[in-house]
Design a protein around this motif. Structure first.
Motif, PDB file in Angstrom:
ATOM      1  N   LEU A 175       5.572 -30.686 -71.638  1.00 55.73           N
ATOM      2  CA  LEU A 175       4.132 -30.725 -71.406  1.00 55.73           C
ATOM      3  C   LEU A 175       3.347 -31.276 -72.594  1.00 55.73           C
ATOM      4  CD1 LEU A 175       3.511 -27.252 -69.673  1.00 55.73           C
ATOM      5  CD2 LEU A 175       3.713 -29.496 -68.584  1.00 55.73           C
ATOM      6  N   LYS A 178       1.331 -34.545 -72.337  1.00 58.98           N
ATOM      7  CA  LYS A 178       0.270 -34.648 -71.326  1.00 58.98           C
ATOM      8  C   LYS A 178      -1.104 -34.433 -71.950  1.00 58.98           C
ATOM      9  CE  LYS A 178       3.083 -33.273 -67.353  1.00 58.98           C
ATOM     10  NZ  LYS A 178       2.799 -34.485 -66.558  1.00 58.98           N
ATOM     11  N   VAL A 181      -3.046 -30.293 -67.909  1.00 58.53           N
ATOM     12  CA  VAL A 181      -2.030 -29.761 -67.006  1.00 58.53           C
ATOM     13  C   VAL A 181      -2.705 -28.892 -65.954  1.00 58.53           C
ATOM     14  CG1 VAL A 181      -1.590 -27.765 -68.488  1.00 58.53           C
ATOM     15  CG2 VAL A 181       0.164 -28.504 -66.876  1.00 58.53           C
TER      16      VAL A 181
END
Length: 300
Positions: A175, A178, A181
Motif C-alpha cells: 500500500l 498508493k 486507499v
C-alpha cells in the motif's frame, strides 16, 4: 475564609481520605483537620460526614465544591497575571497532548526552551478524554488534540491545521506506493488498531458507524509508539492521523478514502479562561513550525 482552607477542602473532597489529602498538601493531619473545622465553623454547617467507614461530602460540601474550585481558580488566574508582568522570566506552562500530536511538537519544544529558559514546561501525554477532564480542573493550561467527534460546550477549540485519517504501513508494504486507499482494499489486510478511546480510533469508529465493512483486526494497542514500531516490523496496517508519522522513518501514511475524512488539529482551552502569555507564545511558535506548516500547506 482563606484560600489555603479552600485548597484543603478541595483536596479532601477529591481524595476523601485525611491522610492522603494531608500528604499531598504537605500538611499534618491535625493541621488539615483544623482548617476544615474552621471552614465548618465559619459556614455554620458540616462539610464532611465522618464515620467508621470513612469520609464523605455532606450536602453542603457538595454545593461548596464547584464554588471553591472556581474561587481557587480565579485566585490562580490573579497570581498568574502578576507573574506574566515579569515578561515570562519565570513560571510554568502545563500542556496536555494526545499521542497523535507527539511527533509534531519536538521542534516547538526546543525553540520555546531556548527563547524562554525560565519557563518550565510540564507536558502530559494522555487520551483526549482524560486531558479534557484535566483542563476542566485547570490541571493543564491547554490541550493539543484533534477536534472531538462530539461537541464540548465548556471547551473552546482553535484550529491549527487539517489532517486526514490514514492507513499507516511500512515503506515496503504494497500500500505504500498508493496515493490513497479505500475501505474495500483495507478490509483485505490484517490490521493493528489503536484501542478504543484513543482519538484516531474514535474518529474511525465514527466514520464507519453506518459502514458494513468487516475489518480484520488482529491486535489493538493503547500505545501508539509501540503500534508504529510493530508496523515497521511487519506487514500489518494501522489507522492513525497522518501527523502520527511526521519524521518517523520506515513508515508511510496513505490517506483513506472516506466521506468527511477530516481531522482538525486544535488548541483546546477552557471556555472563558485566562490565557497565559507563555501559552500564547507556545501556540504561536507551534503554528509557525515546519511540522504544522507542512500539514497546513497540504490542504491548500
Amino acid at each position: 475564609m482563606e484560600l489555603r482552607q479552600l485548597r484543603s477542602f478541595i483536596k479532601l473532597a477529591e481524595t476523601l481520605n485525611f491522610s492522603e489529602a494531608a500528604r499531598e498538601l504537605c500538611l499534618t493531619q491535625s493541621t488539615l483537620s483544623q482548617q476544615i473545622k474552621q471552614l465548618e465553623q465559619e459556614f455554620d454547617t458540616t462539610l464532611f460526614i465522618r464515620n467508621s467507614h470513612g469520609v464523605a461530602l455532606s450536602e453542603a460540601g457538595v454545593e461548596l465544591l464547584p464554588v471553591a474550585r472556581k474561587t481557587v481558580g480565579d485566585a490562580e488566574t490573579c497570581r498568574q497575571r502578576m507573574l506574566d508582568v515579569g515578561n515570562m522570566a519565570i513560571g510554568n506552562l502545563n500542556i496536555g497532548v494526545t499521542y497523535s500530536f507527539s511527533p509534531i511538537l519536538t521542534e516547538t519544544i526546543f525553540s520555546f526552551m531556548r527563547k524562554f529558559p525560565g519557563i518550565k514546561l510540564n507536558i502530559c501525554y494522555k487520551p483526549m478524554a482524560e486531558l479534557m477532564e484535566m483542563l476542566r480542573h485547570r490541571e493543564v493550561d491547554f490541550v493539543l488534540a484533534f477536534k472531538p467527534t462530539l461537541p464540548m460546550p465548556d471547551i473552546e477549540s482553535h484550529t491549527l491545521f487539517q489532517n486526514k485519517l490514514s492507513a499507516i504501513v511500512n515503506s515496503s508494504h504494497a500500500l505504500a506506493a498508493k496515493s490513497s486507499v479505500g475501505m474495500d482494499e483495507l478490509s483485505r489486510h490484517a490490521l493493528a488498531l489503536p484501542s478504543k478511546g484513543l482519538q484516531a480510533r474514535n474518529t474511525l469508529d465514527h466514520l464507519l458507524e453506518h459502514d458494513s465493512h468487516d475489518l480484520k483486526i488482529r491486535i489493538e494497542l493503547n500505545d501508539p509508539h509501540i503500534l508504529l514500531d510493530l508496523i515497521r516490523r511487519s506487514n500489518l496496517v494501522t489507522i492513525l492521523a497522518e501527523t502520527s508519522v511526521h519524521n518517523q522513518p520506515g513508515i508511510k501514511a496513505v490517506p483513506i478514502q472516506l466521506p468527511d475524512n477530516e481531522m482538525t488539529g486544535c488548541v483546546h482551552t477552557l471556555g472563558g479562561s485566562y490565557h497565559k502569555k507563555s501559552m500564547c507564545e507556545f501556540v504561536k511558535m507551534l503554528s509557525e513550525s515546519v511540522a504544522v506548516k507542512e500539514r497546513a500547506n497540504a490542504w491548500l
